[in-house]
Design an enzyme around this catalytic site. Structure first.
Site, mmCIF file in Angstrom:
data_model
loop_
_atom_site.group_PDB
_atom_site.id
_atom_site.type_symbol
_atom_site.label_atom_id
_atom_site.label_comp_id
_atom_site.label_asym_id
_atom_site.label_seq_id
_atom_site.Cartn_x
_atom_site.Cartn_y
_atom_site.Cartn_z
ATOM 1 N N SER A 1 3.091 -2.786 8.686
ATOM 2 C CA SER A 1 3.721 -1.954 9.196
ATOM 3 C C SER A 1 3.539 -0.005 9.396
ATOM 4 O O SER A 1 3.915 -0.116 8.052
ATOM 5 C CB SER A 1 5.315 -2.329 9.220
ATOM 6 O OG SER A 1 6.003 -3.796 9.109
ATOM 7 N N GLU B 1 5.628 4.155 5.940
ATOM 8 C CA GLU B 1 5.509 3.282 4.793
ATOM 9 C C GLU B 1 4.249 3.168 4.199
ATOM 10 O O GLU B 1 4.604 3.672 3.059
ATOM 11 C CB GLU B 1 6.133 1.504 5.304
ATOM 12 C CG GLU B 1 5.619 1.179 3.788
ATOM 13 C CD GLU B 1 6.066 -0.840 5.158
ATOM 14 O OE1 GLU B 1 6.566 -1.001 5.596
ATOM 15 O OE2 GLU B 1 4.456 -1.781 4.276
ATOM 16 N N ARG C 1 12.304 -0.971 0.673
ATOM 17 C CA ARG C 1 10.186 -1.112 0.494
ATOM 18 C C ARG C 1 10.034 0.586 -0.270
ATOM 19 O O ARG C 1 9.114 1.376 0.250
ATOM 20 C CB ARG C 1 9.426 -0.153 1.986
ATOM 21 C CG ARG C 1 9.871 -0.690 2.656
ATOM 22 C CD ARG C 1 8.070 -2.428 3.057
ATOM 23 N NE ARG C 1 9.188 -3.193 1.890
ATOM 24 C CZ ARG C 1 10.053 -4.642 2.071
ATOM 25 N NH1 ARG C 1 10.197 -4.611 3.807
ATOM 26 N NH2 ARG C 1 10.348 -5.516 1.726
HETATM 27 C C1 LIG Z 1 -2.312 -6.871 7.886
HETATM 28 C C2 LIG Z 1 -1.077 -6.105 6.700
HETATM 29 C C3 LIG Z 1 0.071 -6.849 6.546
HETATM 30 C C4 LIG Z 1 0.975 -6.008 5.547
HETATM 31 N N1 LIG Z 1 2.673 -6.450 5.303
HETATM 32 C C5 LIG Z 1 3.219 -6.254 4.489
HETATM 33 C C6 LIG Z 1 4.554 -6.528 4.556
HETATM 34 O O1 LIG Z 1 4.837 -8.073 5.410
HETATM 35 N N2 LIG Z 1 5.701 -6.728 3.456
HETATM 36 C C7 LIG Z 1 5.133 -5.124 2.700
HETATM 37 O O2 LIG Z 1 5.722 -4.866 2.338
HETATM 38 N N3 LIG Z 1 3.437 -4.768 2.937
HETATM 39 C C8 LIG Z 1 2.551 -5.004 3.805
HETATM 40 N N4 LIG Z 1 1.558 -4.328 4.168
HETATM 41 C C9 LIG Z 1 1.346 -3.181 3.085
HETATM 42 C C10 LIG Z 1 0.852 -3.485 2.333
HETATM 43 O O3 LIG Z 1 -0.651 -4.432 2.404
HETATM 44 C C11 LIG Z 1 1.081 -3.812 0.439
HETATM 45 O O4 LIG Z 1 2.276 -2.231 -0.373
HETATM 46 C C12 LIG Z 1 0.637 -3.757 -0.640
HETATM 47 O O5 LIG Z 1 0.836 -4.329 -1.751
HETATM 48 C C13 LIG Z 1 -0.502 -2.963 -1.114
HETATM 49 O O6 LIG Z 1 -1.098 -3.255 -1.907
HETATM 50 P P1 LIG Z 1 -2.701 -2.284 -2.280
HETATM 51 O O7 LIG Z 1 -3.153 -3.146 -3.670
HETATM 52 O O8 LIG Z 1 -3.557 -2.819 -0.803
HETATM 53 O O9 LIG Z 1 -2.518 -0.949 -2.104
HETATM 54 P P2 LIG Z 1 -3.007 0.167 -2.293
HETATM 55 O O10 LIG Z 1 -2.644 0.369 -0.837
HETATM 56 O O11 LIG Z 1 -4.694 -0.394 -3.081
HETATM 57 O O12 LIG Z 1 -2.133 1.107 -2.855
HETATM 58 C C14 LIG Z 1 -1.089 1.920 -1.821
HETATM 59 C C15 LIG Z 1 -0.287 2.825 -2.809
HETATM 60 O O13 LIG Z 1 -0.513 1.702 -4.186
HETATM 61 C C16 LIG Z 1 -0.423 2.562 -5.005
HETATM 62 N N5 LIG Z 1 -0.633 1.400 -6.753
HETATM 63 C C17 LIG Z 1 -1.642 0.944 -6.072
HETATM 64 N N6 LIG Z 1 -2.196 -0.334 -7.327
HETATM 65 C C18 LIG Z 1 -1.603 0.841 -8.466
HETATM 66 C C19 LIG Z 1 -1.093 0.364 -9.536
HETATM 67 N N7 LIG Z 1 -1.831 -0.527 -10.793
HETATM 68 N N8 LIG Z 1 -0.438 1.299 -9.980
HETATM 69 C C20 LIG Z 1 0.089 2.267 -9.581
HETATM 70 N N9 LIG Z 1 -0.438 2.610 -8.193
HETATM 71 C C21 LIG Z 1 -0.660 1.670 -8.000
HETATM 72 C C22 LIG Z 1 -1.538 3.327 -4.871
HETATM 73 O O14 LIG Z 1 -2.379 5.043 -5.443
HETATM 74 C C23 LIG Z 1 -1.197 3.148 -3.285
HETATM 75 O O15 LIG Z 1 -0.310 5.061 -3.515
HETATM 76 C C24 LIG Z 1 1.151 -5.054 4.902
HETATM 77 C C25 LIG Z 1 -0.668 -4.300 4.925
HETATM 78 C C26 LIG Z 1 -1.162 -4.918 6.117
HETATM 79 C C27 LIG Z 1 -2.427 -4.039 6.046
#
Ligand SMILES: Cc1cc2nc3c(=O)[nH]c(=O)nc-3n(C[C@H](O)[C@H](O)[C@H](O)COP(=O)(O)OP(=O)(O)OC[C@H]3O[C@@H](n4cnc5c(N)ncnc54)[C@H](O)[C@@H]3O)c2cc1C
Length: 339
Positions: free
Chosen positions: A231, A331, A154
């Protein structure tokens, strides 16, 4: 100046407004928006791994809305804004092995290297070949090979740093109709295969989605337990002596789960610690609480504030520390506040 609401752009539906927002629908516009942004900068994609402060964000939010997938054989170069779950579904349908256990994870493709997204025994570090980034330190666009991304559980060099903006990710998959060896016991059981066995990609994806729905881990407007950031706590990874101390603290019949890491440390289960520190599923009778389906997910039950959510998170972490002497950490990325 008009302030822009951020809460609706997050899966937790929390956080105050931003001073400015720029939407970036193409890679060129994304790079340009980042280069010319008023500081501080927040890159926001699916909003599924952020907890934004009630005070909001005083700088520029750049929204990643880029789309596009280039395929050459089993090699894919995917624009950062491509919705991850749609990419997984398309790869499974096309007979590409490597993402099938990562179905149902919300958010964007560009965010997957940030915390080395993983679930059910698979993580993107296994398939990322390189990450095309804008390096804000030099202003240059470059391809970082996976070996330079510092992928860990992670985490990666990208997490908690705003030096690199991910523009696109290149993955190397395998052309195969069946999954790789299934490492996660619960998933293997569901599919009726032994751990280490494999199953057709489509069946693995469906089984993962079924397990995730049962835990509120698929975003579903009809499921109040999915109003979360997934999580909230990572599983602690302990040195052997710290793990022995945990076992001694647990005492009696309580055996903390132990998952050996390649470096000799031992990963244990945050959910196990939290439950045994007195926080069952469904805990909390206010506007925030623990999901009724998953101990690790903190949920906004409606109308909550980030301060309330963080107070609950701190209460849980303090109780775990008090009972077991283990520090657990969030996380998601905390924006505008600290742990
Ligand atoms: C219901 C649920 C279930 C989930 N299950 C999992 C799981 O099983 N495993 C897991 O690992 N995660 C899980 N997550 C967490 C999440 O979905 C992941 O971490 C996902 O990759 C985040 O993507 P996002 O586009 O929403 O990022 P955001 O929330 O928009 O951003 C997260 C972080 O990444 C940065 N970021 C985003 N895009 C970029 C980019 N292009 N360049 C630089 N920085 C960037 C942002 O600045 C921020 O710091 C879950 C979340 C939810 C709500």
């Amino acid at each position: 100046m008009e302030r822009i609401a951020l809460a609706p752009l997050t899966t937790l539906r929390l956080g105050g407004p931003a001073a400015r927002m720029v939407e970036a629908p193409t890679e060129g516009e994304l790079a340009e928006a980042v280069r010319s942004a008023y500081e501080p900068l927040l890159v926001l994609a699916g909003g599924s791994n952020v907890v934004i402060a009630d005070e909001g964000f005083p700088g520029t939010v750049v929204r990643v809305l880029t789309r596009g997938v280039e395929r050459g054989g089993a090699r894919l170069t995917v624009q950062a804004g491509e919705p991850w779950d749609e990419l997984v579904a398309a790869c499974v349908a096309d007979g590409l092995q490597g993402f099938e256990c990562l179905a149902g994870i919300p958010g964007s493709t560009g965010a997957t290297p940030i915390q080395n997204v993983g679930a059910y025994g698979q993580e993107v570090a296994e398939t990322v070949e390189s990450v095309r980034v804008l390096d804000r330190a030099s202003g240059r666009i470059e391809a970082l090979p996976a070996a330079d991304c510092g992928f860990r559980y992670r985490s990666s060099v990208f997490k908690y740093r705003d030096r690199w903006v991910v523009l696109a990710v290149t993955y190397r998959l395998r052309e195969s109709g069946v999954s790789g060896p299934l490492r996660y016991a619960e998933l293997a059981r569901r599919l009726g295969v032994p751990v280490g066995g494999s199953a057709p990609l489509g069946e693995v994806r469906e089984a993962v989605l079924g397990l995730r729905r049962g835990k509120g881990m698929v975003i579903d407007p009809a499921d109040p337990d999915s109003v979360s950031a997934g999580s909230f706590f990572t599983n602690p990874i302990l040195e052997p002596d710290a793990f022995a101390a945990l076992e001694a603290r647990a005492g009696g019949d309580l055996r903390p789960p132990a998952f050996p890491e390649p470096d000799g440390r031992i990963k244990t289960s945050a959910a196990w610690l939290i439950e045994r520190a007195g926080f069952p599923r469904g805990y909390g009778d206010g506007r925030v609480g623990i999901s009724a389906k998953h101990t690790l997910a903190l949920v906004n039950r409606g109308g909550a504030s980030t301060a309330e959510l963080m107070a609950l998170a701190r209460e849980i972490a303090a109780a775990v520390h008090e009972r077991f002497g283990v520090a657990i950490s969030p996380e998601p990325v905390l924006v505008g506040h600290e742990w």
